[in-house]
Design an enzyme around this catalytic site. Structure first.
Site, PDB file in Angstrom:
ATOM      1  CG  HIS A   1      -5.827  -1.858   8.591  1.00  0.00           C
ATOM      2  ND1 HIS A   1      -5.990  -0.695   9.501  1.00  0.00           N
ATOM      3  CD2 HIS A   1      -4.429  -1.891   8.363  1.00  0.00           C
ATOM      4  CE1 HIS A   1      -4.841  -0.180   9.639  1.00  0.00           C
ATOM      5  NE2 HIS A   1      -4.079  -0.971   9.111  1.00  0.00           N
TER       6      HIS A   1
ATOM      7  CG  ASP B   1      -8.750  -0.587  11.700  1.00  0.00           C
ATOM      8  OD1 ASP B   1      -8.144  -1.285  11.352  1.00  0.00           O
ATOM      9  OD2 ASP B   1      -9.487   0.389  10.794  1.00  0.00           O
TER      10      ASP B   1
ATOM     11  CG  ASP C   1      -0.342  -0.374   2.422  1.00  0.00           C
ATOM     12  OD1 ASP C   1       0.881  -0.124   2.753  1.00  0.00           O
ATOM     13  OD2 ASP C   1      -0.850  -0.899   3.383  1.00  0.00           O
TER      14      ASP C   1
ATOM     15  CD  GLU D   1      -8.795   1.514   7.709  1.00  0.00           C
ATOM     16  OE1 GLU D   1      -8.804   0.767   8.606  1.00  0.00           O
ATOM     17  OE2 GLU D   1      -8.306   2.478   8.103  1.00  0.00           O
TER      18      GLU D   1
HETATM   19  C1  GLP Z   1      -0.545   0.476   8.321  1.00  0.00           C
HETATM   20  C2  GLP Z   1      -0.265  -0.520   7.176  1.00  0.00           C
HETATM   21  C3  GLP Z   1      -0.618  -1.743   7.316  1.00  0.00           C
HETATM   22  C4  GLP Z   1       0.084  -2.240   8.592  1.00  0.00           C
HETATM   23  C5  GLP Z   1      -0.420  -1.600   9.918  1.00  0.00           C
HETATM   24  C6  GLP Z   1       0.187  -1.841  11.122  1.00  0.00           C
HETATM   25  O1  GLP Z   1      -1.840   0.684   8.400  1.00  0.00           O
HETATM   26  N1  GLP Z   1      -0.888   0.154   6.025  1.00  0.00           N
HETATM   27  O2  GLP Z   1       0.061  -2.468   6.210  1.00  0.00           O
HETATM   28  O3  GLP Z   1      -0.260  -3.429   9.020  1.00  0.00           O
HETATM   29  O4  GLP Z   1       0.046  -0.029   9.665  1.00  0.00           O
HETATM   30  O5  GLP Z   1       1.384  -1.232  11.747  1.00  0.00           O
HETATM   31  P1  GLP Z   1       2.325  -1.564  12.817  1.00  0.00           P
HETATM   32  O6  GLP Z   1       3.032  -2.875  12.207  1.00  0.00           O
HETATM   33  O7  GLP Z   1       3.195  -0.401  12.713  1.00  0.00           O
HETATM   34  O8  GLP Z   1       1.353  -1.715  13.821  1.00  0.00           O
END
Ligand code: GLP
Length: 259
Positions: free
Chosen positions: A137, A135, A67, A142
Site C-alpha cells: 500500500h 502489502d 492519510d 490497500e
Molecule cells: C502506514 C501509513 C503509510 C506508511 C506505512 C509504512 O500504513 N499509512 O503511509 O507508508 O504505514 O509505515 P512504516 O514506514 O512505519 O513502515
C-alpha cells in the site's frame, strides 16, 4: 523510476531532505506532501537539522498529509499529531499551512472529497513523500484499490492493522477505517519520493518497482509516474532483480543530474 540503494536510513534522510530543500530554494511557496510511519522520519530529522543550521525555511511552504485514521480518541496521537511531533513543531511552518484529513468528521466521505479538492485548489503537491506498506500500500490504499482512486475512506487489511499495532497500546486499538489520498491523487504530485527500509519491505519494494502494474500492489502504479525516486536500503532492495544496475547507475550519476 530512479532506485537509489542507500547505505543506511541516515543517507536516505539526507537525499530526501536534499530534494525538499532544493524544491523550496527554487520555489519557497511549494506544496509538500508529508507521510507518517517510521520510514520518512530520517528525512524529517535532516530537514530539522538544516532548518536549525539556517539552510532552509518552511515559512511560505504548504503541507498536506497523506492519510489519517478515522475515529481516534482525542487523546490518541493522530497522524496529524505525529507529524507535528516529528517535524512541524521544530521548524517555522505556519500552522494554517498544515492540512490533514479530519479523522473525526461526521461524514468521512464528504471530508475526503473536500480534502481532495483542497489539494487541487492549492495548486497540487510538488513533492510527495511516501512510505510503503508490507502489502504494497501507499498512503492507505490497500491491495484492490482503484489505481485511479481519489481521496476517500478505506478499510484497513488485517496485515496493515498488525503492522501498525506498534503505534498503539493494544492491537485492537488500531482503527479499521481511515481517510487516504487516492492512488490517482498521489499520481498527480510533481515528484514522488518513496522510502522503505528493512527485509520486511523487500517483497513489496520488488512488486512496486519491478512487478506488473496492478491494483493488488497499489504502489506499482508509481511506475506510471514520470518522476519517482525510490530510496531503499540493501535489505529492502534484496528482492530487486536489477539491484546491481541501480547501484551502478547511481554510482555513475552525472553531477548535473539531480534526483
Ligand atoms: C502506514 C501509513 C503509510 C506508511 C506505512 C509504512 O500504513 N499509512 O503511509 O507508508 O504505514 O509505515 P512504516 O514506514 O512505519 O513502515
Amino acid at each position: 523510476m530512479e532506485v537509489v540503494i542507500v547505505d543506511d536510513a541516515a543517507q536516505a534522510g539526507r537525499l530526501g531532505a536534499d530534494v525538499i530543500v532544493a524544491q523550496l530554494a527554487n520555489e519557497p511557496r511549494s506544496i509538500i506532501g508529508l507521510a507518517t510511519g517510521s520510514s520518512p522520519l530520517p528525512i524529517y530529522e535532516v530537514l530539522v537539522e538544516r532548518f536549525d543550521a539556517g539552510h532552509v525555511t518552511f515559512a511560505d511552504a504548504e503541507f498536506f498529509l497523506l492519510d489519517e485514521y478515522l475515529g481516534l480518541a482525542p487523546d490518541h496521537p493522530s497522524y496529524a499529531g505525529s507529524i507535528r511531533t516529528a517535524f512541524c513543531r521544530h521548524v517555522d511552518v505556519q500552522d494554517q499551512y498544515i492540512h490533514a484529513p479530519n479523522g473525526v468528521a461526521a461524514d468521512p466521505t464528504k471530508e475526503a472529497a473536500r480534502y481532495d479538492q483542497a489539494i487541487r485548489d492549492a495548486g497540487g503537491i510538488d513533492v510527495q513523500i511516501l512510505g510503503l506498506g508490507t502489502d504494497g500500500h501507499v498512503g492507505f490504499n490497500e491491495p484492490g484499490s482503484s489505481l485511479g482512486s481519489r481521496t476517500r475512506p478505506k478499510t484497513l487489511t488485517d496485515q496493515t492493522r498488525r503492522d501498525n499495532a506498534r503505534f498503539f497500546d493494544a492491537a485492537s486499538d488500531v482503527p479499521h477505517h481511515v481517510i487516504t489520498q487516492g492512488v490517482g491523487t498521489i499520481l498527480e504530485a510533481g515528484h514522488l519520493l518513496l522510502v522503505a527500509f528493512g527485509q520486511a519491505k523487500a517483497t513489496a519494494v520488488a512488486a512496486a518497482v519491478e512487478g506488473p502494474v496492478t491494483a493488488m500492489c497499489p504502489a506499482s502504479a508509481l511506475q506510471l509516474h514520470p518522476h519517482v525516486t525510490v530510496l531503499v536500503d540493501r535489505f529492502a532492495a534484496s528482492e530487486l532483480a536489477l539491484s546491481r544496475y541501480y547501484l551502478e547507475t547511481y554510482a555513475s550519476k552525472p553531477a548535473w543530474q539531480a534526483l
